[in-house]
Design an enzyme around this catalytic site. Structure first.
Site, short mmCIF file in Angstrom:
data_model
loop_
_atom_site.label_atom_id
_atom_site.label_comp_id
_atom_site.label_asym_id
_atom_site.label_seq_id
_atom_site.Cartn_x
_atom_site.Cartn_y
_atom_site.Cartn_z
N SER A 57 10.47 31.51 -27.64
CA SER A 57 10.52 30.17 -27.07
C SER A 57 9.16 29.52 -27.00
O SER A 57 9.04 28.30 -27.01
CB SER A 57 11.11 30.22 -25.65
OG SER A 57 12.39 30.78 -25.65
N HIS A 103 13.60 29.13 -33.45
CA HIS A 103 13.86 29.07 -32.01
C HIS A 103 15.26 28.52 -31.77
O HIS A 103 15.49 27.30 -31.82
CB HIS A 103 12.81 28.20 -31.32
CG HIS A 103 13.03 28.07 -29.85
ND1 HIS A 103 12.59 26.98 -29.12
CD2 HIS A 103 13.66 28.88 -28.95
CE1 HIS A 103 12.94 27.13 -27.86
NE2 HIS A 103 13.58 28.28 -27.74
N GLU A 115 14.76 24.84 -33.72
CA GLU A 115 13.36 24.56 -34.03
C GLU A 115 12.90 25.54 -35.10
O GLU A 115 12.92 26.76 -34.90
CB GLU A 115 12.47 24.70 -32.79
CG GLU A 115 12.52 23.51 -31.86
CD GLU A 115 11.53 23.64 -30.71
OE1 GLU A 115 10.87 22.64 -30.40
OE2 GLU A 115 11.43 24.72 -30.11
N ASN A 136 10.09 22.89 -25.45
CA ASN A 136 9.74 23.54 -24.19
C ASN A 136 8.50 22.94 -23.55
O ASN A 136 8.39 22.89 -22.32
CB ASN A 136 9.55 25.05 -24.41
CG ASN A 136 10.88 25.79 -24.36
OD1 ASN A 136 11.89 25.23 -23.94
ND2 ASN A 136 10.89 27.03 -24.80
#
Length: 691
Positions: A411, A432, A444, A482
């Site tokens: 992440s 991701h 991602e 994130n």
């Protein structure tokens, strides 16, 4: 077959096949409806009407598809005449029967054109549907008025408000098409036109099938609930339910007026922005210099929640999966989770038992990495710890063959640090996935420093295989999503110190349109995950930066979220509704006092604006740092993976609708309140403009 006309430079060709005219729609590259298509169709229809030797007509796509929808670039401008309703009216008023020969996809205005014909024949594998509501509009060329006369009101509400695409077999069962071709589509369509022998069968003259009024009410309520009561869904339902209650001609006029208003409304503009942004987000100039490798066999290291979710996505895409975990208990639990999920889909009639069995047949579980030897790609999904991941990649590097790609499902960890322990850093990238990995659309695709163009191109292609939306990110801490979500959550934590309570923040942001508020999300995910990350950064944190201790205090008190029965909220038991907790609120008030903050109530609109300003400022920093290639990719990330309301278009699109000076002032205030270590983003990088 002889040609009787060619309306150059129109994308329409008119040919003859005996006594039947064949109108070929060939607007390459993807056959969208456009002003040129509409003009050419009207010219062709006029030619057919005036030729007494023609007994009927067929509409067919010239390449791989019927009309796949309208050219959305036209929708921000006044629509040029002739508009689609005029073309359909010409077909219906023609004395000759028209047959729509559908193949590839017939969507939106393309399917409405087919509904204007006297019959519809589809090749196997054809997709049909009216997806206008996914773009903030309603069908505007008779879709709401004609479809219910074929399918009934209940099915029409579902089909139009969901915008889902329907395969040929289901379309036949629903009445959306009349026949499925078993041989040459054009030949069978011509024969069908001759079968009508000059008779017309317009859909608008069909009687509305009888539906149970209670089911109709339930379908309407469900559609409104699912859409969060968006105005275009309410409009679609209103027009569908008017069928049979008002004259058809009036229904068409009412529908068109609503369509014209909705297509220039904020929701539609935001959703069109996302439509084009999503097409661009998975493209990369660097990746285009490479060649995607064919992926048939995927290895997955780690049979936890993420590993099993990734396995489910790969199995659904037809891939062979090798799932490995050195803990036998985890491996058995992972297999059972996959079996249970497939069984659930069968029960819900989303999957046939034979297809579920086939997927399980492609799943192989093992406790040794040796089974990865013949894989084309191995995805690591172990715990979020850099040393563990480095050990895993070093081991994988020794097992897999040359050319096999290695991907980390991290992440936020540094993929370059992971890649450096291998002999093939060019074959290492980040993939991701978002939880639940089998259901969440975003992926991602992270380019590390040494990632090759071939590896990146393969990651992007894999996203397409899995039915996911790819976004290209660079190897910067937190990637795109994130890091922006962290800035958003941090601002929400600031608001707890400043005077808000968890439910007030969550309620305001959910009313704005977020799927869940940040504190409800934290409880669902588990507060200990972010706690461990904060603990790991303790020595590197700027002591002058503003730091909210409330999440740490909750964790220290054992309030780790839903799984512990308590977090920001209290829970009566697993799956039970959350409730306000006086202990938490007292803890928050005391933490504010210790931090020297004077608590004042914060209005819901202020809560929303502060949260969005934090996202916008971080979005600018993500562009500046190279984490995101384009501002649009940020909007795609946040709407597809983080619950940002699609009808707002994403934080960047939202920022572009704001008054520029106020936006800059609010970003300055954000940085001032956050203190040392918080950078001010350059909003010009988001095409927001100067104050």
């Amino acid at each position: 077959m002889t040609a009787t006309g060619n309306f150059a430079p129109s994308p329409i060709r008119l040919e003859r096949q005996g006594a039947v005219a064949v109108i070929i729609i060939d607007n390459r590259p993807i056959n969208v409806g456009s002003h040129a298509v509409r003009t050419g169709l009207l010219d062709a229809i006029k030619a057919i009407d005036t030729d007494p030797s023609i007994k009927g007509a067929v509409l067919i796509g010239g390449d791989r598809s019927f009309i796949v929808g309208s050219d959305l670039k036209e929708f921000d401008l006044p629509l040029a005449e002739p508009q689609l309703p005029a073309v359909i009216a010409a077909i219906e008023s023609s004395p000759k029967p028209f047959v729509a020969a559908l193949h590839g996809a017939a969507l939106g205005g393309g399917y409405e054109l087919a509904l204007g014909c006297d019959a519809r024949i589809a090749a196997p594998g054809t997709l049909v549907g009216l997806p206008e509501t996914t773009l903030g509009m309603i069908p505007g060329a008779g879709g709401t008025q004609r479809l219910p006369r074929l399918t009934g009101t209940v099915a029409a509400i579902d089909l139009i408000t969901s915008g889902r695409r329907v395969g040929a077999d289901e379309a036949l069962r629903l009445g959306m098409v009349d026949i499925i071709a078993h041989g040459d589509l054009r030949e069978e369509a011509v024969n069908l036109a001759l079968h009508y022998d000059g008779r017309k069968a317009p859909v608008l003259e069909k009687n509305l099938p009888t539906d149970d009024p209670d089911r109709e009410e339930l379908a309407a309520a469900a559609a409104l609930r699912k859409s969060r009561n968006r105005p275009h869904i309410a409009e679609a339902i209103r027009h569908i339910r008017a069928v049979g209650r008002i004259p058809a001609a009036q229904g068409l006029l009412n529908e068109r007026a609503a369509f014209q208003n909705l297509r220039i409304a904020p929701d539609a503009k935001a959703l069109r922005h996302l439509f084009f942004a999503e097409r661009e987000a998975g493209r990369s100039a660097f990746a285009r210099t490479g060649e995607a490798k064919k992926i048939d066999r995927v290895g997955i290291l780690g049979a936890g929640t993420m590993g099993t979710g990734i396995a489910l996505a790969a199995l659904a895409a037809g891939l062979t999966v090798r799932l490995v975990d050195n803990a036998e208990v985890a491996l058995m639990r992972g297999r059972k989770a996959i079996e249970d999920q497939l069984a659930r889909r069968v029960t819900q009639k989303r999957l046939r038992q034979s297809a579920a069995d086939a997927q399980l047949g492609r799943l192989h579980i093992a406790s040794s990495m040796d089974v990865f030897a013949d894989c084309d790609l191995v995805i690591e999904a172990v715990i979020e710890d850099l040393s563990v991941k480095r050990d895993a990649f070093a081991a994988l590097d020794r097992v897999v063959r040359p050319g096999t790609l290695l991907a980390s499902n991290t992440s936020y960890l540094d993929i370059d640090r992971v890649a450096e322990v291998t002999s093939r850093p060019a074959d290492v990238l980040g993939l991701h996935f978002f939880s639940p990995a089998h259901a969440t659309r975003l992926l991602e695709v992270v380019r590390a420093e040494a990632t090759s163009a071939d590896a990146l191109a393969t990651g992007i292609a894999l996203a397409g295989q899995l039915g996911k939306q790819a976004v290209i990110a660079r190897n910067v801490f937190g990637f795109i999503g994130n890091r922006i979500y962290a800035a958003y959550r941090r601002e929400c934590e600031f608001m707890l110190e400043d005077g808000a309570l968890p439910h007030e923040v969550d309620d305001a942001l959910e009313a704005f349109g977020f799927a869940m508020g940040p504190f409800a999300v934290a409880d669902m995910s588990g507060l200990d995950i972010a706690w461990r990350m904060r603990q790991a950064q303790t020595g590197r944190r700027d002591p002058a930066a503003r730091y909210v201790k409330i999440p740490d205090l909750l964790c220290e008190a054992g309030r780790l979220g839903q799984k512990a029965g308590a977090g920001y909220y209290s829970y009566g038991g697993p799956g039970q509704e959350k409730g306000r907790d006086p202990e938490v609120e007292a803890l928050i008030v005391e933490a504010s006092r210790e931090a020297g903050r004077t608590r004042t109530s914060i209005a819901p609109d202020t809560i929303v604006r502060r949260a969005l300003i934090a996202m916008v400022n971080e979005a600018a920093l993500a562009i500046e740092d190279g984490a995101a290639e384009t501002p649009a990719s940020i909007d795609v990330t946040m709407t597809n993976g983080y619950g940002f309301p699609r009808w707002i278009g994403g934080p960047v699109h939202w920022a572009r609708q704001q008054e520029t000076t106020a936006l800059h002032i609010d970003c300055d205030e954000l940085v001032r309140q956050a203190g040392s270590g918080t950078r001010r983003g350059n909003l010009e990088l988001l095409d927001v403009g100067q104050p």
